[in-house]
Design an enzyme around this catalytic site. Structure first.
Site, PDB file in Angstrom:
ATOM      1  N   ASP A   1     -49.793  59.260  29.103  1.00 32.99           N
ATOM      2  CA  ASP A   1     -49.081  58.481  30.360  1.00 32.99           C
ATOM      3  C   ASP A   1     -49.284  56.942  29.851  1.00 32.99           C
ATOM      4  OD1 ASP A   1     -48.044  60.286  31.484  1.00 32.99           O
ATOM      5  OD2 ASP A   1     -49.497  60.425  33.111  1.00 32.99           O
TER       6      ASP A   1
ATOM      7  N   THR B   1     -53.826  75.441  35.931  1.00 32.65           N
ATOM      8  CA  THR B   1     -54.924  76.412  35.466  1.00 32.65           C
ATOM      9  C   THR B   1     -55.888  75.566  34.410  1.00 32.65           C
ATOM     10  OG1 THR B   1     -53.279  76.973  33.379  1.00 32.65           O
ATOM     11  CG2 THR B   1     -53.374  78.311  35.293  1.00 32.65           C
TER      12      THR B   1
ATOM     13  N   ARG C   1     -51.509  70.541  28.782  1.00 33.24           N
ATOM     14  CA  ARG C   1     -52.446  71.180  29.553  1.00 33.24           C
ATOM     15  C   ARG C   1     -51.852  71.346  30.964  1.00 33.24           C
ATOM     16  NH1 ARG C   1     -57.871  68.711  31.300  1.00 33.24           N
ATOM     17  NH2 ARG C   1     -56.557  67.330  32.574  1.00 33.24           N
TER      18      ARG C   1
ATOM     19  N   ASP D   1     -55.000  59.078  32.033  1.00 31.69           N
ATOM     20  CA  ASP D   1     -54.038  60.101  31.275  1.00 31.69           C
ATOM     21  C   ASP D   1     -53.570  59.293  29.955  1.00 31.69           C
ATOM     22  OD1 ASP D   1     -51.895  62.702  31.818  1.00 31.69           O
ATOM     23  OD2 ASP D   1     -51.749  61.409  30.109  1.00 31.69           O
TER      24      ASP D   1
HETATM   25  C1  PRP Z   1     -54.174  65.662  27.260  1.00 29.42           C
HETATM   26  C2  PRP Z   1     -55.181  65.371  26.139  1.00 29.42           C
HETATM   27  C3  PRP Z   1     -55.616  66.601  25.462  1.00 29.42           C
HETATM   28  C4  PRP Z   1     -55.711  67.477  26.656  1.00 29.42           C
HETATM   29  C5  PRP Z   1     -57.206  67.459  26.819  1.00 29.42           C
HETATM   30  O1  PRP Z   1     -52.971  66.282  27.077  1.00 29.42           O
HETATM   31  O2  PRP Z   1     -54.274  64.483  25.014  1.00 29.42           O
HETATM   32  O3  PRP Z   1     -54.590  67.404  24.684  1.00 29.42           O
HETATM   33  O4  PRP Z   1     -55.057  66.768  27.803  1.00 29.42           O
HETATM   34  O5  PRP Z   1     -57.494  68.235  27.787  1.00 29.42           O
HETATM   35  P1  PRP Z   1     -58.372  69.533  27.673  1.00 29.42           P
HETATM   36  O6  PRP Z   1     -59.469  69.305  26.784  1.00 29.42           O
HETATM   37  O7  PRP Z   1     -58.819  69.886  29.107  1.00 29.42           O
HETATM   38  O8  PRP Z   1     -57.582  70.697  27.191  1.00 29.42           O
HETATM   39  P2  PRP Z   1     -51.965  66.644  28.150  1.00 29.42           P
HETATM   40  O9  PRP Z   1     -51.835  68.054  28.210  1.00 29.42           O
HETATM   41  O10 PRP Z   1     -52.130  65.688  28.953  1.00 29.42           O
HETATM   42  O11 PRP Z   1     -50.640  66.278  27.392  1.00 29.42           O
HETATM   43  P3  PRP Z   1     -49.842  64.972  26.780  1.00 29.42           P
HETATM   44  O12 PRP Z   1     -50.390  64.400  25.705  1.00 29.42           O
HETATM   45  O13 PRP Z   1     -48.426  65.454  26.434  1.00 29.42           O
HETATM   46  O14 PRP Z   1     -49.784  64.008  27.855  1.00 29.42           O
HETATM   47  N1  URA Z   2     -56.397  64.378  29.360  1.00 26.33           N
HETATM   48  C1  URA Z   2     -56.116  63.191  29.669  1.00 26.33           C
HETATM   49  O1  URA Z   2     -55.269  62.444  29.150  1.00 26.33           O
HETATM   50  N2  URA Z   2     -57.196  62.451  30.238  1.00 26.33           N
HETATM   51  C2  URA Z   2     -58.252  63.144  30.869  1.00 26.33           C
HETATM   52  O2  URA Z   2     -59.156  62.472  31.204  1.00 26.33           O
HETATM   53  C3  URA Z   2     -58.415  64.415  30.823  1.00 26.33           C
HETATM   54  C4  URA Z   2     -57.181  65.270  30.077  1.00 26.33           C
END
Ligand code: PRP
Ligand code: URA
Length: 213
Positions: free
Chosen positions: A204, A109, A105, A201
């Site tokens: 993380d 944006t 994400r 997150d």
């Molecule tokens: C997180 C999560 C989803 C997304 C959700 O991933 O695992 O994929 O955010 O958010 P949304 O519904 O607003 O799209 P992230 O983009 O943080 O990537 P990561 O898993 O690599 O940390």
């Molecule tokens: N992605 C995450 O990992 N946590 C949130 O709360 C939203 C998006």
């Protein structure tokens, strides 16, 4: 109005494990363990309507017609955070195929960016389960569903640990045929698109990559 495609688990074991997952004091090792346990429980619920076919076996007592999974299942973990859900799902569905889809994400944006796609050339399963711990704005889930539909998937379910009402609304209005299974429906998103109260997150917290103190 209630969303007919949304299934929020009410199981006491799920509620108990969610508290551990959300707790900021839970370290990555324990966090990964609980992601795995919750995935198992949610996968169990998400598979409740999957069809079975007969299988002839012989018990130590006599022959019998038992059952085995009758549908070919594809697991689509959304990288990175969805990786932690794969092993538990494979324990439930040992013959499932796993196709990785990389989406992150954009923090400015909040739109998903695709960076990896390991789907086979054509859809070769009956049911696709998208695995991602968090459903926030719904941008990533909607993008994943669109990729799968373009590729030929006909039956898709989304399995999340925590969902926000905004994400449920985005997915269910764009894709009313996709059932959503989660352990909790939280209050909403903050100004940075994070689920409240949420768990922070998910990537993380699993992989220990939070910002340095
Ligand atoms: C997180 C999560 C989803 C997304 C959700 O991933 O695992 O994929 O955010 O958010 P949304 O519904 O607003 O799209 P992230 O983009 O943080 O990537 P990561 O898993 O690599 O940390
Ligand atoms: N992605 C995450 O990992 N946590 C949130 O709360 C939203 C998006």
């Amino acid at each position: 109005m209630p969303t007919p495609t949304l299934h929020v688990s009410q199981h006491p074991a799920v509620l108990h494990k969610l508290a551990v997952l959300r707790d900021e004091d839970t370290e990555p090792k324990k966090f990964r363990e609980v992601v795995r346990e919750l995935s198992w429980l949610l996968g169990y619920e998400a598979l409740a309507d999957v069809s079975v076919k007969p299988r002839e076996i012989v018990t130590p007592m006599e022959p019998m017609i038992a059952s085995e999974l009758g549908e070919r299942i594809g697991l689509i973990p959304i990288l990175r955070a969805g990786l932690g859900m794969v092993d538990a799902m494979l324990e439930l569905m040992p013959t499932a195929q796993v196709w990785h889809l990389g989406l992150f994400r954009d923090e400015r944006t909040l739109r998903p960016v695709e960076y990896y796609n390991k789907l086979p050339d054509s859809a070769s399963v009956d049911l696709c389960l998208i695995l991602d711990p968090m459903l926030a704005t719904g941008g990533s889930a909607t993008a994943a569903i669109e990729v799968l539909k373009k590729w030929g998937a006909v039956r898709i379910k989304l399995v999340n640990l925590i969902a926000a009402p905004e994400g449920v609304e985005a997915v269910s209005s764009a894709h009313p045929d996709v059932e959503i299974y989660c352990a909790a429906l939280d209050r909403g998103l903050n100004e940075k698109g994070y689920i409240q109260p949420g768990l922070g997150d998910a990537g993380d917290r699993q992989f220990g990559t939070g910002k340095a103190e």
